[in-house]
Design a protein around this motif. Structure first.
Motif, mmCIF file in Angstrom:
data_model
loop_
_atom_site.group_PDB
_atom_site.id
_atom_site.type_symbol
_atom_site.label_atom_id
_atom_site.label_comp_id
_atom_site.label_asym_id
_atom_site.label_seq_id
_atom_site.Cartn_x
_atom_site.Cartn_y
_atom_site.Cartn_z
ATOM 1 N N LEU A 25 -23.054 -54.286 -71.053
ATOM 2 C CA LEU A 25 -23.332 -53.248 -72.035
ATOM 3 C C LEU A 25 -22.438 -52.024 -71.812
ATOM 4 O O LEU A 25 -22.138 -51.656 -70.678
ATOM 5 C CB LEU A 25 -24.806 -52.827 -71.947
ATOM 6 N N PRO A 26 -21.998 -51.373 -72.897
ATOM 7 C CA PRO A 26 -21.160 -50.174 -72.773
ATOM 8 C C PRO A 26 -21.967 -48.983 -72.275
ATOM 9 O O PRO A 26 -23.190 -48.929 -72.449
ATOM 10 C CB PRO A 26 -20.676 -49.949 -74.208
ATOM 11 N N VAL A 27 -21.286 -48.040 -71.668
ATOM 12 C CA VAL A 27 -21.934 -46.822 -71.190
ATOM 13 C C VAL A 27 -21.261 -45.634 -71.881
ATOM 14 O O VAL A 27 -20.093 -45.322 -71.594
ATOM 15 C CB VAL A 27 -21.824 -46.674 -69.663
ATOM 16 N N PRO A 28 -21.952 -44.981 -72.806
ATOM 17 C CA PRO A 28 -21.340 -43.841 -73.512
ATOM 18 C C PRO A 28 -21.185 -42.639 -72.602
ATOM 19 O O PRO A 28 -21.830 -42.536 -71.557
ATOM 20 C CB PRO A 28 -22.340 -43.559 -74.646
ATOM 21 N N LYS A 29 -20.328 -41.717 -73.014
ATOM 22 C CA LYS A 29 -20.128 -40.493 -72.245
ATOM 23 C C LYS A 29 -21.314 -39.553 -72.439
ATOM 24 O O LYS A 29 -22.005 -39.582 -73.455
ATOM 25 C CB LYS A 29 -18.848 -39.791 -72.699
ATOM 26 N N PHE A 157 -14.020 -45.312 -84.078
ATOM 27 C CA PHE A 157 -13.403 -44.159 -83.414
ATOM 28 C C PHE A 157 -14.384 -43.526 -82.442
ATOM 29 O O PHE A 157 -14.029 -43.209 -81.296
ATOM 30 C CB PHE A 157 -12.949 -43.123 -84.450
ATOM 31 N N LEU A 158 -15.626 -43.339 -82.876
ATOM 32 C CA LEU A 158 -16.621 -42.728 -82.001
ATOM 33 C C LEU A 158 -16.857 -43.579 -80.761
ATOM 34 O O LEU A 158 -16.989 -43.050 -79.651
ATOM 35 C CB LEU A 158 -17.931 -42.518 -82.760
ATOM 36 N N ARG A 159 -16.914 -44.890 -80.942
ATOM 37 C CA ARG A 159 -17.097 -45.776 -79.788
ATOM 38 C C ARG A 159 -15.915 -45.636 -78.830
ATOM 39 O O ARG A 159 -16.091 -45.565 -77.607
ATOM 40 C CB ARG A 159 -17.238 -47.231 -80.273
ATOM 41 N N ASP A 164 -21.947 -41.951 -78.221
ATOM 42 C CA ASP A 164 -22.921 -43.027 -78.411
ATOM 43 C C ASP A 164 -23.098 -43.312 -79.895
ATOM 44 O O ASP A 164 -23.430 -42.419 -80.678
ATOM 45 C CB ASP A 164 -24.266 -42.640 -77.788
ATOM 46 N N THR A 165 -22.870 -44.539 -80.290
ATOM 47 C CA THR A 165 -23.029 -44.951 -81.679
ATOM 48 C C THR A 165 -23.207 -46.455 -81.734
ATOM 49 O O THR A 165 -22.700 -47.182 -80.874
ATOM 50 C CB THR A 165 -21.807 -44.555 -82.528
ATOM 51 N N PHE A 166 -23.911 -46.917 -82.724
ATOM 52 C CA PHE A 166 -23.886 -48.348 -83.008
ATOM 53 C C PHE A 166 -22.730 -48.603 -83.965
ATOM 54 O O PHE A 166 -22.224 -47.673 -84.613
ATOM 55 C CB PHE A 166 -25.215 -48.844 -83.583
ATOM 56 N N PRO A 210 -29.261 -46.151 -75.037
ATOM 57 C CA PRO A 210 -28.179 -45.741 -75.946
ATOM 58 C C PRO A 210 -28.039 -46.661 -77.155
ATOM 59 O O PRO A 210 -28.237 -47.885 -77.059
ATOM 60 C CB PRO A 210 -26.931 -45.811 -75.051
ATOM 61 N N MET A 211 -27.671 -46.072 -78.281
ATOM 62 C CA MET A 211 -27.478 -46.833 -79.511
ATOM 63 C C MET A 211 -26.399 -47.901 -79.344
ATOM 64 O O MET A 211 -26.503 -48.996 -79.883
ATOM 65 C CB MET A 211 -27.088 -45.888 -80.652
#
Length: 224
Positions: A25-29, A157-159, A164-166, A210-211
């Motif tokens: 799973l990704p880890v957002p900032k 772009f946000l990812r 954090d975004t789906f 996180p989303m």
């Protein structure tokens, strides 16, 4: 629509353990990390997303050092001054991808970032302060005020930037369809609100996961 418990148990079974799942799973900032990133890096990431759209990512990435050079390290205050004639000259530079429409988007997005800097202090502050429970609102904001950030470009772009975004990718949309939420990539305000509501529910049920992680977990439920 199934609850988060089902989604979590499905993914645990797929990966065999909680540790196995978390590793995929990704880890957002964090908000602090987003604020610490310079506006030049956000402009570079935004431009990278624009040029990746419709092209093989590895091809674009291999040329990116040359993009960094011709766009002055993506310093917004320098890029915004690039004239139409300058961009036309870049069309002769074989080191970069010569797509005039995408090249024109870079100084326009530099102006967008400078405008946000005046309003919010920095582009990172905008991202840090925007609530994930209205992340589709941020997609719409980027689409309206930025250039070539429609479709999946805003969430991607946000990812890439660490916010954090789906992302309504093919697999995520297929999973949402299986849950009876939507049957196509959300584009209307109504569909965006419907998807946001579903993610907000799973976000709450998970205790604030996180989303981006919920998005990835949904994608893992799709069988190919």
């Amino acid at each position: 629509m199934r609850d988060y418990k089902w989604l979590h148990e499905y993914c645990l079974n797929r990966f065999g353990s909680a540790a196995g799942l978390e590793a995929h799973l990704p880890v957002p900032k964090t908000a602090a990390q987003l604020r610490a990133v310079g506006d030049d890096r956000y402009l570079s990431t935004m431009a990278l997303r624009v040029f990746r759209a419709g092209l093989k990512h590895s091809l674009v990435d291999a040329k990116w050092p040359a993009f960094e050079e011709v766009f002055f390290g993506f310093d917004p205050e320098k890029v915004v001054l690039m004239s139409a004639e300058h961009l036309e000259r870049l069309m002769q530079d074989a080191r970069i991808i010569r797509h005039l429409g995408k090249l024109k988007s870079v100084p326009r997005n530099a102006q967008f970032i400078l405008d946000v800097e005046k309003e919010k202090g920095s582009f990172g502050a905008l991202l840090a302060d925007w609530p994930v429970t209205d992340i589709t609102g941020l997609w719409t904001y980027l689409k309206k005020r930025g250039h070539q950030l429609g479709g999946l470009s805003a969430p991607r772009f946000l990812r890439m930037a660490g916010k954090d975004t789906f992302v309504p990718s093919y697999d995520v949309v297929a999973a949402l369809n299986a849950q009876g939420i939507i049957d196509k990539v959300p584009s209307s305000l109504r569909d965006l609100a419907t998807v946001q509501d579903a993610f907000n529910r799973w976000h709450d049920e998970s205790g604030g996961r996180p989303m981006s992680q919920i998005s990835m977990m949904l994608a893992y439920t799709v069988n190919h």
